[in-house]
Scaffold this motif. Structure first.
Motif, PDB file in Angstrom:
ATOM      1  N   VAL A  68       7.176   1.874 -14.966  1.00 53.73           N
ATOM      2  CA  VAL A  68       7.298   0.829 -13.943  1.00 53.73           C
ATOM      3  C   VAL A  68       6.701   1.311 -12.625  1.00 53.73           C
ATOM      4  CG1 VAL A  68       8.929  -0.558 -12.607  1.00 53.73           C
ATOM      5  CG2 VAL A  68       9.303  -0.206 -15.052  1.00 53.73           C
ATOM      6  N   GLY A  69       6.937   2.578 -12.295  1.00 57.62           N
ATOM      7  CA  GLY A  69       6.355   3.135 -11.077  1.00 57.62           C
ATOM      8  C   GLY A  69       4.837   3.082 -11.094  1.00 57.62           C
ATOM      9  N   LEU A  70       4.236   3.345 -12.248  1.00 57.90           N
ATOM     10  CA  LEU A  70       2.784   3.266 -12.359  1.00 57.90           C
ATOM     11  C   LEU A  70       2.276   1.842 -12.146  1.00 57.90           C
ATOM     12  CD1 LEU A  70       2.152   5.660 -15.378  1.00 57.90           C
ATOM     13  CD2 LEU A  70       1.390   6.011 -13.028  1.00 57.90           C
ATOM     14  N   GLU A  71       2.997   0.862 -12.664  1.00 56.30           N
ATOM     15  CA  GLU A  71       2.599  -0.533 -12.444  1.00 56.30           C
ATOM     16  C   GLU A  71       2.642  -0.883 -10.955  1.00 56.30           C
ATOM     17  OE1 GLU A  71       1.194  -2.312 -14.504  1.00 56.30           O
ATOM     18  OE2 GLU A  71       1.919  -1.881 -16.530  1.00 56.30           O
ATOM     19  N   ILE A  72       3.639  -0.384 -10.245  1.00 62.20           N
ATOM     20  CA  ILE A  72       3.734  -0.643  -8.807  1.00 62.20           C
ATOM     21  C   ILE A  72       2.571   0.020  -8.078  1.00 62.20           C
ATOM     22  CG2 ILE A  72       5.148  -0.298  -6.741  1.00 62.20           C
ATOM     23  CD1 ILE A  72       7.602  -0.269  -8.632  1.00 62.20           C
ATOM     24  N   LEU A  73       2.269   1.260  -8.415  1.00 62.95           N
ATOM     25  CA  LEU A  73       1.180   1.987  -7.763  1.00 62.95           C
ATOM     26  C   LEU A  73      -0.169   1.336  -8.044  1.00 62.95           C
ATOM     27  CD1 LEU A  73       2.369   5.644  -8.454  1.00 62.95           C
ATOM     28  CD2 LEU A  73       2.347   4.472  -6.237  1.00 62.95           C
ATOM     29  N   LYS A  74      -0.360   0.832  -9.266  1.00 64.68           N
ATOM     30  CA  LYS A  74      -1.614   0.149  -9.613  1.00 64.68           C
ATOM     31  C   LYS A  74      -1.848  -1.039  -8.689  1.00 64.68           C
ATOM     32  CE  LYS A  74      -3.626  -2.711 -13.282  1.00 64.68           C
ATOM     33  NZ  LYS A  74      -5.002  -2.171 -13.270  1.00 64.68           N
ATOM     34  N   ALA A 519       4.210  -6.611  -4.047  1.00 62.52           N
ATOM     35  CA  ALA A 519       5.320  -6.898  -3.131  1.00 62.52           C
ATOM     36  C   ALA A 519       6.190  -5.664  -2.920  1.00 62.52           C
ATOM     37  CB  ALA A 519       6.153  -8.055  -3.671  1.00 62.52           C
ATOM     38  N   MET A 520       6.454  -4.922  -3.990  1.00 61.41           N
ATOM     39  CA  MET A 520       7.224  -3.691  -3.846  1.00 61.41           C
ATOM     40  C   MET A 520       6.451  -2.658  -3.034  1.00 61.41           C
ATOM     41  SD  MET A 520       9.068  -3.336  -7.590  1.00 61.41           S
ATOM     42  CE  MET A 520      10.311  -2.165  -7.017  1.00 61.41           C
ATOM     43  N   GLY A 521       5.107  -2.669  -3.150  1.00 59.72           N
ATOM     44  CA  GLY A 521       4.291  -1.787  -2.339  1.00 59.72           C
ATOM     45  C   GLY A 521       4.364  -2.137  -0.859  1.00 59.72           C
ATOM     46  N   VAL A 522       4.385  -3.436  -0.546  1.00 62.64           N
ATOM     47  CA  VAL A 522       4.534  -3.867   0.853  1.00 62.64           C
ATOM     48  C   VAL A 522       5.879  -3.401   1.405  1.00 62.64           C
ATOM     49  CG1 VAL A 522       4.756  -5.886   2.366  1.00 62.64           C
ATOM     50  CG2 VAL A 522       2.968  -5.825   0.610  1.00 62.64           C
ATOM     51  N   ASN A 523       6.942  -3.588   0.626  1.00 56.05           N
ATOM     52  CA  ASN A 523       8.262  -3.110   1.061  1.00 56.05           C
ATOM     53  C   ASN A 523       8.259  -1.602   1.274  1.00 56.05           C
ATOM     54  OD1 ASN A 523       9.363  -5.650   1.040  1.00 56.05           O
ATOM     55  ND2 ASN A 523      10.501  -5.400  -0.865  1.00 56.05           N
ATOM     56  N   LEU A 524       7.592  -0.880   0.378  1.00 61.92           N
ATOM     57  CA  LEU A 524       7.541   0.578   0.502  1.00 61.92           C
ATOM     58  C   LEU A 524       6.888   0.989   1.823  1.00 61.92           C
ATOM     59  CD1 LEU A 524       7.713   3.480  -0.764  1.00 61.92           C
ATOM     60  CD2 LEU A 524       5.342   3.096  -1.470  1.00 61.92           C
TER      61      LEU A 524
END
Length: 549
Positions: A68-74, A519-524
């Motif tokens: 899941v972390g890889l999908e977010i980073l992609k 979206a999770m990347g924006v929050n990060l």
């Protein structure tokens, strides 16, 4: 077999990070990678993903929080799968973000990521559960709680996104589908229809269109309709379950009509008639590569693909805001429908009592009853529909008294006259009867402030709800604040990793997954900026001296 990945919580006695100079090691521990590890990777609950794996003893799964972390980073960096995989193997920040401190651990083949996506998609199609969205909400709720962010005020906005498809003209789309049907036919059927397919196999569908003579478009369209009708009626049943056959059936129904034969027109039904362009639905097939994509004309511009609806916190007391929900749907979906779908869960998760939107989210049938039920105020920057006449007395000019359920019990006109509100003879109708004023009112005064109300005022629930929205919008503008405006920057940030608002994937599930990751990347990034600012403030204040006893 599912197994949780919690070994990263025990730091190794020796690791590859030990060879880094102290300065570089400190930079790594204060980088976005450390924020990703602490705020996403560690918080992610892997247990819901156990349904994707067999219960019997077998080879353990690759860690869910890594996949899941890889999908977010992609999505966060706009990487291709190859770029993602190379960064996972060789980028120390990426590995640190995913809980690895040694380069000799955690290796797996890239196809493992593809298999994981397929399992997620199949589970969503069979059980209707979107595990990635659930993980996003679970992590975000934990972040809201950890940083004490207020979530009772939210803002929402939608945007158009395109999947990775070509734009086809009507005729080109039909030729493309025919070519794909031909590739899937068996040898016997290819020989049987060889003559029929000759005009459509001399090149690509684009080359077919290029070689058309001017004025022959309608003739070629009719010929294609005749061939498709022939194929649909003559192909053996074995082809009926194939995806290309189903696409052929779909485009025929969408682009052609067949009138039934009768005594007056015995030949009707033999030649399909192309539908006029005005009869083509926005939900018609846009590309054989993405059957779920739809067409929408918005502000004079055509869009093919999907709509993304973004919800984030907007309380002025928050040091930063977080995206709390993201929806993806065919772009023919109305904004009000997206709000109605999201509101019950948002109320449960965030306790929202005020929702800031633009003018596209109101709907007397869908949204207003739900807003009353959930006790949420909709504040719109503008309101869709006909604007009230400023020279007349309108419902939003009155002052209202409401009962605990938000229903009107009395109203006061701008000139001070007051009346009780009674239920009408029909449901969702109201009546207000104004007594004549004790002092005569100068009706020649200009402006609504001195206008007398009518002796009897009739209005509906929908008209009352609209008046309430107009009043909230006026109060928002009068207060000099616009809590909704910043959500447009959030929408831009989510789409920024993808060029020209076009995602590198196709299909509703993959598009939605990419947008969730972004979206999770924006929050990060917001969390990392906040943590960095806190560290700077702590460094400027210096160490605190112990209190005097």
């Amino acid at each position: 077999m599912f197994r949780k990945n919690d070994g990263h919580l025990q730091k190794p006695l020796l690791s590859d990070l030990d060879v880094l100079p102290e300065k570089l090691k400190n930079q790594l521990e204060n980088s976005w990678a450390a924020t990703f590890y602490e705020e996403i990777f560690v918080r992610l609950d892997e247990t819901p993903f156990a349904v994707l794996y067999a219960d019997k003893a077998s080879r353990p799964n690759i860690p869910i929080n890594v996949l899941v972390g890889l999908e977010i980073l992609k999505a966060m960096f706009g990487w291709s799968d190859e770029e993602l995989y190379n960064n996972y193997r060789f980028n120390i920040q990426v590995r640190y973000a995913l809980g690895y401190q040694n380069f000799d651990e955690g290796h797996f083949d890239l196809r493992t990521l593809y298999n994981h996506r397929r399992r997620l998609s199949n589970w969503m199609q069979t059980d209707g559960e979107d595990l990635l969205s659930a993980a996003f909400k679970q992590v975000t709720d934990a972040q809201l709680s950890s940083f004490g962010l207020k979530s009772d005020k939210l803002r929402m906005d939608s945007t158009q996104v395109a999947s990775n498809i070509r734009q086809f003209s009507r005729l080109q789309l039909l030729v493309e589908v025919l070519q794909r049907v031909h590739r899937d036919l068996g040898e016997a059927e290819q020989q049987r229809y060889a003559t029929d397919f000759i005009p459509y196999l001399k090149g690509s569908s684009g080359q077919y269109i290029y070689h058309l003579k001017p004025g022959s478009y309608d003739e070629h369209l009719a010929e294609i309709g005749t061939l498709i009708a022939k194929l649909l009626s003559e192909l053996p049943p074995v082809y009926h379950q194939q995806e290309t056959y189903q696409l052929l059936r779909r485009v025929f129904d969408e682009h052609f009509s067949v009138e039934e034969a009768d005594d007056d027109h015995p030949t009707d039904g033999t030649a399909p008639q192309p539908r006029p362009p005005a009869q083509l639905s926005a939900n018609s097939l846009q590309s054989p590569d993405d059957p779920e994509a739809t067409y929408r004309l918005k502000r004079g511009e055509g869009y093919q693909g999907y709509v993304a609806n973004v919800t984030e916190t907007c309380h002025p007391d928050n040091p930063f805001q977080l995206i709390v929900n993201l929806q993806t749907a065919p772009n023919t979906t109305d904004d009000a429908t997206l709000l109605a779908q999201a509101l019950p869960e948002l109320k449960e998760r965030t306790g929202v009592n005020e929702m800031q939107t633009d003018g596209g989210y109101n709907s007397p049938a869908q949204v207003d009853p739900l807003l009353r039920e959930l006790e949420v105020d909709l504040v719109q920057s503008a309101i869709r529909g006909r604007q009230p006449d400023p020279a007349k007395l309108n419902l939003d000019d009155y002052t209202w008294a409401l009962d605990p359920d938000g229903q009107p019990v009395a109203l006061t006109a701008p000139n001070g006259q007051r009346a009780d509100v009674e239920p009408g003879r029909k449901s969702h109708r109201f009546i207000a009867r104004f007594a004549p004023p004790d002092d005569p009112i100068d009706t020649l005064e200009t402006g609504t402030a001195k206008l007398p109300p009518p002796p009897i005022l009739y209005f509906s629930q929908a008209e009352f709800d609209l008046a309430q929205r107009r009043q909230r919008s006026k109060q928002e503008r009068a207060g000099g604040r616009n809590l909704r405006a910043a959500v447009e920057a959030t929408v831009g940030a989510i789409k920024r990793p993808f060029s020209n608002d076009k995602l590198p994937v196709r299909g509703l599930f993959r598009v939605h997954s990419m947008l969730i990751g972004s979206a999770m990347g924006v929050n990060l990034r917001r969390l990392h900026r906040h943590r960095t600012d806190q560290r700077k403030n702590d460094d400027q204040q210096g160490p605190q001296s112990p209190p005097n006893n």
